[in-house]
Enzyme design. Structure first.
Site, PDB file in Angstrom:
ATOM      1  CG  ASP A  14      -2.123  -0.953   0.986  1.00 55.35           C
ATOM      2  OD1 ASP A  14      -2.624  -1.025  -0.149  1.00 55.35           O
ATOM      3  OD2 ASP A  14      -2.528  -1.635   1.948  1.00 55.35           O
ATOM      4  CG  ASP A  47      -7.355  -4.199  -1.110  1.00 55.59           C
ATOM      5  OD1 ASP A  47      -7.766  -5.325  -1.455  1.00 55.59           O
ATOM      6  OD2 ASP A  47      -7.672  -3.669  -0.033  1.00 55.59           O
TER       7      ASP A  47
END
Length: 369
Positions: free
Chosen positions: A93, A151
């Site tokens: 991320d 994601d």
């Protein structure tokens, strides 16, 4: 394309600006994730959502040119420097964390330090690529070495950017390899997506899929649908590869069919009727993806995606917004995961995607991805 009745867009934007002009100052010294007693609270520098706060500030700055937003974004970016020194805590991320903070700063102001931060993050993300198996590893720890999640489709735009600015195709090749792996193993024939897939890190063969943050294995976690819709759209924008556009449209059609009764996203589209658990962030992520998707297709297709996005944003305004002066967050009813304790809370990424959607609808079209 613009909404023929834009009064609701202007009204919502004015309310957002009124609130954020206050919160940009009161929350300047923190990296907010959620709220306590109505106020944003700080979280650790390495937390995956820390790019959304400065990203939202850059959206507001680019639209209004007010320095309060620029100053808050730059403060948040400096607070993120602590995470750069904690290499062992970084994860996939880093795209969310730095592409929306340092990347936005560099693209909007030309800040060279921000460029360096973003390139550092791009190299960290590229370093998580399993060359033999073709995917970007999500998390650290031996037990997680085979895990990839949907994601990450929203993190790989960082790699497309790195290829473009460095004139170095290797970043793009890594991003496309991961996108292709996701297309093959996360996207189901009906347009729904699997959140978490475990691969054999030595062969790239799929071991199994997991329920992740949804109701159970085989269900349909709505925020994952949003990541897939927007993520494949962004891969198409950066590569112009038709397979990514086709994938984005498949996920879009599934998402639209799942919410078209009231335009509100439940946390999992295949969960039992009770209890009703919503996730406002899922709808807003999808709405941003739909608005970008509407620009990638012909005029006859575009209207469906644009109108659906408007319906989702309107439903969010009607059901899940708080524009009062007593609270910091704007969007309510975010849910971390179906089985987690955090249900119907305020989450920074719900606010971010709400502001991004309004930014697009207003015609500013600040593109941070």
């Amino acid at each position: 394309m613009k909404d023929n009745n834009s009064d609701w867009i202007n009204q919502a934007w004015d309310l957002v600006e009124k609130k954020l002009s206050r919160v940009a100052i009161s929350a300047r010294e923190i990296l907010p994730y959620t709220t306590e007693n109505g106020k944003y609270v700080n979280c650790d520098a390495d937390w995956w959502t820390n790019g959304f706060w400065p990203g939202m500030m850059w959206l507001m700055y680019d639209a209004t040119k007010k320095n309060i937003y620029k100053e808050t974004a730059e403060t948040a970016e400096k607070l993120l420097d602590k995470a750069l020194s904690e290499y062992d805590l970084l994860h996939h991320d880093v795209g969310f964390m730095w592409h929306l903070s340092s990347g936005a700063n560099y693209r909007l102001t030309g800040n060279k330090k921000s460029y360096t931060r973003n390139m550092f993050a791009a190299n960290v993300l590229a370093g998580r690529f399993n060359l033999k198996s073709g995917y970007i590893r999500a998390w650290n720890g031996e037990e997680n070495k085979g895990f990839a999640i949907i994601d990450c489709m929203m993190n790989i735009p960082l790699l497309y950017w790195a290829s473009e600015v460095e004139k170095d195709e290797r970043f793009k090749y890594i991003a496309m390899s991961h996108a292709d792996k996701t297309l093959e193993h996360h996207l189901r024939p009906d347009g729904s997506v699997t959140h978490l897939v475990e691969f054999d890190p030595l062969t790239g063969e799929i071991i199994k899929s997991h329920d992740g943050q949804g109701y159970k294995e085989g269900s349909s976690w709505s925020r994952g649908q949003g990541w897939g819709l927007y993520g494949f759209t962004l891969s198409y924008i950066h590569t112009k590869e038709q397979r990514y556009l086709d994938a984005a449209k498949r996920v879009a059609h599934y998402f639209i069919s799942a919410v078209c009764n009231d335009w509100i996203a439940k946390c999992d589209f295949r969960a039992p009727d009770e209890p009703i658990i919503y996730d406002s962030s899922a709808g807003l992520i999808a709405a941003c993806g739909l608005l970008e998707l509407s620009k990638c297709v012909n005029e006859l297709e575009s209207k469906t995606y644009y109108t659906s996005a408007c319906n989702i944003v309107k439903a969010t305004i009607d059901n899940f917004t708080d524009f009062s002066d007593d609270t910091d967050a704007i969007v309510t009813h975010g849910t971390v995961a179906y089985h987690f304790g955090q249900k119907h809370i305020n989450m920074i990424y719900s606010d971010y995607y709400f502001v991004e959607a309004l930014n697009k609808l207003k015609g500013y079209n600040t593109f941070l991805w």
